[in-house]
Scaffold this motif. Structure first.
Motif, PDB file in Angstrom:
ATOM      1  N   ALA A 158       0.830  -1.208   0.000  1.00 18.05           N
ATOM      2  CA  ALA A 158       0.000   0.000   0.000  1.00 18.05           C
ATOM      3  C   ALA A 158       0.862   1.255   0.000  1.00 18.05           C
ATOM      4  N   GLY A 159       1.930   1.246   0.793  1.00 25.22           N
ATOM      5  CA  GLY A 159       2.782   2.422   0.870  1.00 25.22           C
ATOM      6  C   GLY A 159       3.428   2.780  -0.448  1.00 25.22           C
ATOM      7  N   VAL A 160       3.891   1.785  -1.167  1.00 20.31           N
ATOM      8  CA  VAL A 160       4.560   2.023  -2.442  1.00 20.31           C
ATOM      9  C   VAL A 160       3.552   2.309  -3.550  1.00 20.31           C
ATOM     10  N   VAL A 161       2.565   1.422  -3.690  1.00 19.65           N
ATOM     11  CA  VAL A 161       1.636   1.507  -4.820  1.00 19.65           C
ATOM     12  C   VAL A 161       0.697   2.705  -4.698  1.00 19.65           C
ATOM     13  N   GLU A 162       0.116   2.900  -3.537  1.00 17.65           N
ATOM     14  CA  GLU A 162      -0.847   4.000  -3.393  1.00 17.65           C
ATOM     15  C   GLU A 162      -0.177   5.357  -3.525  1.00 17.65           C
ATOM     16  N   GLU A 163       1.051   5.483  -3.040  1.00 16.68           N
ATOM     17  CA  GLU A 163       1.744   6.766  -3.213  1.00 16.68           C
ATOM     18  C   GLU A 163       2.065   7.021  -4.688  1.00 16.68           C
ATOM     19  N   LEU A 164       2.495   5.980  -5.391  1.00 16.79           N
ATOM     20  CA  LEU A 164       2.788   6.148  -6.811  1.00 16.79           C
ATOM     21  C   LEU A 164       1.540   6.566  -7.579  1.00 16.79           C
ATOM     22  N   LEU A 165       0.398   5.937  -7.260  1.00 14.77           N
ATOM     23  CA  LEU A 165      -0.833   6.214  -7.992  1.00 14.77           C
ATOM     24  C   LEU A 165      -1.510   7.505  -7.534  1.00 14.77           C
ATOM     25  N   TRP A 166      -1.806   7.601  -6.242  1.00 12.34           N
ATOM     26  CA  TRP A 166      -2.619   8.706  -5.735  1.00 12.34           C
ATOM     27  C   TRP A 166      -1.844  10.014  -5.625  1.00 12.34           C
ATOM     28  N   ARG A 167      -0.558   9.941  -5.376  1.00 10.20           N
ATOM     29  CA  ARG A 167       0.236  11.158  -5.314  1.00 10.20           C
ATOM     30  C   ARG A 167       1.027  11.362  -6.612  1.00 10.20           C
ATOM     31  N   GLY A 168       1.910  10.437  -6.947  1.00 12.80           N
ATOM     32  CA  GLY A 168       2.764  10.624  -8.116  1.00 12.80           C
ATOM     33  C   GLY A 168       2.004  10.789  -9.420  1.00 12.80           C
ATOM     34  N   PHE A 169       1.170   9.809  -9.741  1.00 14.83           N
ATOM     35  CA  PHE A 169       0.433   9.867 -11.009  1.00 14.83           C
ATOM     36  C   PHE A 169      -0.713  10.871 -10.968  1.00 14.83           C
ATOM     37  N   LEU A 170      -1.558  10.778  -9.941  1.00 11.52           N
ATOM     38  CA  LEU A 170      -2.813  11.533  -9.955  1.00 11.52           C
ATOM     39  C   LEU A 170      -2.596  13.046  -9.838  1.00 11.52           C
ATOM     40  N   ILE A 171      -1.675  13.475  -8.987  1.00 15.29           N
ATOM     41  CA  ILE A 171      -1.448  14.915  -8.862  1.00 15.29           C
ATOM     42  C   ILE A 171      -0.921  15.484 -10.176  1.00 15.29           C
ATOM     43  N   GLY A 172       0.008  14.766 -10.822  1.00 19.94           N
ATOM     44  CA  GLY A 172       0.508  15.209 -12.113  1.00 19.94           C
ATOM     45  C   GLY A 172      -0.571  15.196 -13.181  1.00 19.94           C
ATOM     46  N   TYR A 173      -1.433  14.197 -13.117  1.00 21.41           N
ATOM     47  CA  TYR A 173      -2.547  14.084 -14.072  1.00 21.41           C
ATOM     48  C   TYR A 173      -3.483  15.271 -13.937  1.00 21.41           C
ATOM     49  N   LEU A 174      -3.850  15.596 -12.708  1.00 17.43           N
ATOM     50  CA  LEU A 174      -4.781  16.704 -12.466  1.00 17.43           C
ATOM     51  C   LEU A 174      -4.128  18.061 -12.689  1.00 17.43           C
ATOM     52  N   ALA A 175      -2.807  18.134 -12.496  1.00 16.23           N
ATOM     53  CA  ALA A 175      -2.107  19.417 -12.620  1.00 16.23           C
ATOM     54  C   ALA A 175      -2.095  19.938 -14.051  1.00 16.23           C
ATOM     55  N   TYR A 176      -2.495  19.121 -15.002  1.00 13.55           N
ATOM     56  CA  TYR A 176      -2.612  19.590 -16.384  1.00 13.55           C
ATOM     57  C   TYR A 176      -3.752  20.600 -16.505  1.00 13.55           C
ATOM     58  N   TRP A 177      -4.770  20.453 -15.638  1.00 11.73           N
ATOM     59  CA  TRP A 177      -5.951  21.320 -15.723  1.00 11.73           C
ATOM     60  C   TRP A 177      -6.029  22.363 -14.598  1.00 11.73           C
TER      61      TRP A 177
END
Length: 243
Positions: A147-166
């Motif tokens: 959970a620590g590795v995967v959720e941080e990669l998805l919810w913080r690493g990927f998702l924040i960058g994904y949303l930061a486009y808009w």
């Protein structure tokens, strides 16, 4: 930290729908069924832990393959590390937070009846998913790492960058934190604000340090410390957590 936003493509949209929308929705609506199967003995906590780890690592490798398959830099996913003032401050905050958690949970799982009642209240709705035996506690440590590795990669690493486009990075972090909390709604709606609070703290660490490594360490520690002391509490409380 300046989030390195990018123009999302259909792969990004698909991954977002899978892990941030469809998977949490499935978990929310299937939780009662899992609970019933767990109580009846048709499902075990070990099987839930293993299934969850398989699903989460599948999302992890999908994200990694999608990311690097498009020639993107690891730093834009939060996988870089630059030792600067922000990183040093974030490291100190992480160490202090872990120490405080150990002190808090040790007290909650101790002999003070008031503290034990406080812990019991915190466990309302999630206690069936936490380790009751030594074997389950060992497996839960693996789940904590996952959970620590995967959720941080998805919810913080990927998702924040994904949303930061808009939107601005700070707003992307807030939206990602809200979605993170809703993604854990299967544990009970009353616990969503607490999950959001933790998610917001982890997002702040990410923005401060510019890297996912410290949020990952803290996330693993949060889950592992909780699992360890809940097992201690259950063993003292009713003798179930002994095997």
């Amino acid at each position: 930290m300046n989030i390195q936003s990018y123009a999302p493509g259909w792969l990004d949209h698909s991954l977002f729908m899978l892990f941030a929308v469809l998977w949490p929705a499935y978990g929310f609506y299937s939780y009662r069924r899992y609970w019933a199967l767990l109580v009846s003995g048709q499902l075990t906590r070990l099987s839930i832990y293993r299934t969850t780890m398989v699903i989460q690592w599948t999302f992890f490798f999908l994200c990694i393959a999608m990311w690097f398959g498009q020639g993107r830099e690891p730093e834009a996913l939060g996988l870089g590390m630059k030792v600067d003032t922000g990183m040093i401050i974030a490291a100190i905050v992480t160490a202090v937070a872990i120490a405080l958690m150990i002190v808090q949970f040790r007290a909650l799982a101790g002999d003070d009846p008031g503290k034990r009642e406080q812990l019991a209240a915190q466990l309302d709705g999630v206690e069936p998913l936490l380790p009751h035996t030594l074997r389950e506690r060992r497996a839960f440590f693996g789940l904590s790492l996952t959970a620590g590795v995967v959720e941080e990669l998805l919810w913080r690493g990927f998702l924040i960058g994904y949303l930061a486009y808009w939107m601005p990075a700070w707003l992307a972090a807030i939206v990602a934190t809200v979605l993170f909390g809703l993604g854990h709604a299967y544990q009970g709606l009353s616990g969503v604000p607490r999950v959001m609070l933790v998610g917001g703290f982890l997002a702040a660490l990410y923005l401060l340090s510019g890297s996912l490594w410290l949020p990952m360490i803290l996330h693993v520690a949060i889950d592992a410390i909780q699992g360890y002391y809940v097992h201690q509490y259950l063993r003292r409380n009713d003798g179930r957590a002994v095997a």
